[in-house]
Design a protein around this motif. Structure first.
Motif, PDB file in Angstrom:
ATOM      1  N   ILE A  53       0.777  -1.128  -0.051  1.00 53.41           N
ATOM      2  CA  ILE A  53      -0.048  -0.084   0.067  1.00 53.41           C
ATOM      3  C   ILE A  53       0.903   1.419   0.030  1.00 53.41           C
ATOM      4  N   ALA A  54       0.860   2.163  -0.903  1.00 53.62           N
ATOM      5  CA  ALA A  54       1.540   3.438  -1.293  1.00 53.62           C
ATOM      6  C   ALA A  54       1.211   4.099   0.166  1.00 53.62           C
ATOM      7  N   GLY A  55       2.146   5.189   0.307  1.00 54.75           N
ATOM      8  CA  GLY A  55       2.195   5.847   1.613  1.00 54.75           C
ATOM      9  C   GLY A  55       1.247   6.832   1.598  1.00 54.75           C
ATOM     10  N   ASP A  56       0.472   7.223   0.118  1.00 49.75           N
ATOM     11  CA  ASP A  56      -0.400   8.402   0.408  1.00 49.75           C
ATOM     12  C   ASP A  56      -1.734   7.610  -0.039  1.00 49.75           C
ATOM     13  N   THR A  57      -1.902   6.321   0.236  1.00 53.61           N
ATOM     14  CA  THR A  57      -3.316   5.617  -0.179  1.00 53.61           C
ATOM     15  C   THR A  57      -3.732   5.250   1.379  1.00 53.61           C
ATOM     16  N   ALA A  58      -5.025   5.515   1.618  1.00 56.28           N
ATOM     17  CA  ALA A  58      -5.801   5.061   2.744  1.00 56.28           C
ATOM     18  C   ALA A  58      -6.286   3.525   2.348  1.00 56.28           C
ATOM     19  N   LEU A  59      -6.217   2.787   3.466  1.00 56.85           N
ATOM     20  CA  LEU A  59      -6.728   1.401   3.027  1.00 56.85           C
ATOM     21  C   LEU A  59      -7.692   1.052   4.061  1.00 56.85           C
ATOM     22  N   LEU A  60      -8.945   0.787   3.838  1.00 60.05           N
ATOM     23  CA  LEU A  60      -9.809   0.425   5.087  1.00 60.05           C
ATOM     24  C   LEU A  60     -10.551  -0.991   4.515  1.00 60.05           C
ATOM     25  N   ILE A  61     -10.637  -1.698   5.423  1.00 56.44           N
ATOM     26  CA  ILE A  61     -10.925  -3.075   5.353  1.00 56.44           C
ATOM     27  C   ILE A  61     -12.592  -3.207   6.004  1.00 56.44           C
ATOM     28  N   LEU A  62     -13.490  -3.782   5.203  1.00 59.85           N
ATOM     29  CA  LEU A  62     -14.739  -3.752   5.825  1.00 59.85           C
ATOM     30  C   LEU A  62     -15.051  -5.160   5.839  1.00 59.85           C
ATOM     31  N   LEU A  63     -14.940  -5.772   7.144  1.00 62.85           N
ATOM     32  CA  LEU A  63     -14.959  -7.126   7.274  1.00 62.85           C
ATOM     33  C   LEU A  63     -16.318  -7.636   7.640  1.00 62.85           C
ATOM     34  N   ASP A  64     -16.727  -8.609   7.075  1.00 67.27           N
ATOM     35  CA  ASP A  64     -17.878  -9.125   7.849  1.00 67.27           C
ATOM     36  C   ASP A  64     -17.292 -10.364   8.780  1.00 67.27           C
ATOM     37  N   LEU A  65     -17.569 -10.107   9.966  1.00 71.55           N
ATOM     38  CA  LEU A  65     -17.036 -10.973  10.991  1.00 71.55           C
ATOM     39  C   LEU A  65     -17.615 -12.413  11.056  1.00 71.55           C
ATOM     40  N   ASP A  66     -18.805 -12.499  10.417  1.00 74.54           N
ATOM     41  CA  ASP A  66     -19.454 -13.861  10.391  1.00 74.54           C
ATOM     42  C   ASP A  66     -19.084 -14.498   9.423  1.00 74.54           C
ATOM     43  N   THR A  67     -18.014 -14.078   8.412  1.00 75.33           N
ATOM     44  CA  THR A  67     -17.769 -14.609   7.417  1.00 75.33           C
ATOM     45  C   THR A  67     -17.074 -16.150   7.697  1.00 75.33           C
ATOM     46  N   ASP A  68     -17.296 -17.020   7.016  1.00 78.48           N
ATOM     47  CA  ASP A  68     -16.872 -18.566   7.059  1.00 78.48           C
ATOM     48  C   ASP A  68     -17.094 -18.933   8.440  1.00 78.48           C
ATOM     49  N   ALA A  69     -18.042 -18.325   9.184  1.00 77.58           N
ATOM     50  CA  ALA A  69     -18.411 -18.893  10.533  1.00 77.58           C
ATOM     51  C   ALA A  69     -18.840 -20.422  10.542  1.00 77.58           C
ATOM     52  N   GLY A  70     -18.237 -21.228  11.380  1.00 83.10           N
ATOM     53  CA  GLY A  70     -18.445 -22.651  11.370  1.00 83.10           C
ATOM     54  C   GLY A  70     -17.707 -23.465  10.193  1.00 83.10           C
ATOM     55  N   ALA A  71     -17.132 -22.609   9.278  1.00 80.40           N
ATOM     56  CA  ALA A  71     -16.450 -23.573   8.185  1.00 80.40           C
ATOM     57  C   ALA A  71     -15.183 -23.918   8.622  1.00 80.40           C
ATOM     58  N   PRO A  72     -14.633 -25.026   7.814  1.00 80.35           N
ATOM     59  CA  PRO A  72     -13.102 -25.418   8.145  1.00 80.35           C
ATOM     60  C   PRO A  72     -12.131 -24.202   7.796  1.00 80.35           C
ATOM     61  N   GLU A  73     -12.528 -23.574   6.864  1.00 78.17           N
ATOM     62  CA  GLU A  73     -11.517 -22.372   6.333  1.00 78.17           C
ATOM     63  C   GLU A  73     -11.673 -21.081   7.630  1.00 78.17           C
ATOM     64  N   PRO A  74     -10.427 -20.320   7.555  1.00 79.55           N
ATOM     65  CA  PRO A  74     -10.543 -19.117   8.640  1.00 79.55           C
ATOM     66  C   PRO A  74     -11.688 -18.366   8.359  1.00 79.55           C
ATOM     67  N   GLY A  75     -12.361 -17.862   9.372  1.00 76.51           N
ATOM     68  CA  GLY A  75     -13.330 -17.060   9.282  1.00 76.51           C
ATOM     69  C   GLY A  75     -12.867 -15.555   9.774  1.00 76.51           C
ATOM     70  N   GLY A  76     -13.906 -14.567  10.001  1.00 77.74           N
ATOM     71  CA  GLY A  76     -13.470 -13.254  10.446  1.00 77.74           C
ATOM     72  C   GLY A  76     -12.640 -13.077  11.650  1.00 77.74           C
ATOM     73  N   ALA A  77     -12.775 -13.933  12.619  1.00 79.33           N
ATOM     74  CA  ALA A  77     -11.823 -13.841  13.916  1.00 79.33           C
ATOM     75  C   ALA A  77     -10.437 -14.248  13.585  1.00 79.33           C
ATOM     76  N   GLU A  78     -10.619 -15.412  12.746  1.00 82.24           N
ATOM     77  CA  GLU A  78      -9.223 -15.739  12.497  1.00 82.24           C
ATOM     78  C   GLU A  78      -8.575 -14.515  11.352  1.00 82.24           C
ATOM     79  N   PHE A  79      -9.211 -14.267  10.533  1.00 83.54           N
ATOM     80  CA  PHE A  79      -8.683 -13.005   9.809  1.00 83.54           C
ATOM     81  C   PHE A  79      -8.068 -12.042  10.465  1.00 83.54           C
TER      82      PHE A  79
END
Length: 150
Positions: free
Chosen positions: A52-78
């Motif tokens: 990410i370039a120094g003059d670029t803002a980065l925002l992550i909008l994360l669905d915390l419930d993503t992958d909930a209960g699945a074998p792959e990492p979810g929101g908390a693991e992210f």
């Protein structure tokens, strides 16, 4: 203020939720480059591949419930993996994460919001005004702006 176009990572697996969010972001007049990623593994892979370039803002909008209960990492693991990634990557340190969740469980919110990079919690689906405010404030958070206040 950041001069480059901000980047908004939209992290969630539910196609219907993502469609609603894209519509809300359009109504909020989001000028950020939106990168839609299907789940935590895809988001972590994207972050590992991109600087990410120094003059670029980065925002992550994360669905915390993503992958909930699945074998792959979810929101908390992210969030845990992102915390580690930030340590090694100064370009990610000013990044802000906003978590969205269908839950208002106080313990989940306490744990999540205790992370220094988690900026806000929004209950699904956020109002257009809440997204507009979030985007306006996040646009100020580039590496350059972050270093100026540290």
């Amino acid at each position: 203020m950041s001069s480059a176009r901000p980047i908004l990572l939209l992290v969630g697996e539910n196609a219907a939720d993502n469609a609603v969010l894209r519509d809300l972001l359009a109504r909020a007049r989001c000028e950020a480059q939106i990168v839609e990623l299907a789940g935590a593994p895809a988001a972590l892979a994207w972050l590992r591949r991109h600087r990410i370039a120094g003059d670029t803002a980065l925002l992550i909008l994360l669905d915390l419930d993503t992958d909930a209960g699945a074998p792959e990492p979810g929101g908390a693991e992210f969030l845990a993996a992102f915390a580690e990634l930030r340590v090694a990557r100064p370009d990610l340190q000013p990044c802000l994460v906003t978590v969205m969740s269908a839950t208002c469980d106080p313990e989940t919110l306490r744990r999540t919001c205790a992370l220094p990079f988690v900026w806000r919690h929004l209950v699904k689906m956020p109002a257009v005004d809440a997204l507009r405010d979030l985007l306006r404030q996040a646009a100020l958070c580039s590496t350059d702006a972050y270093e100026a206040i540290v």
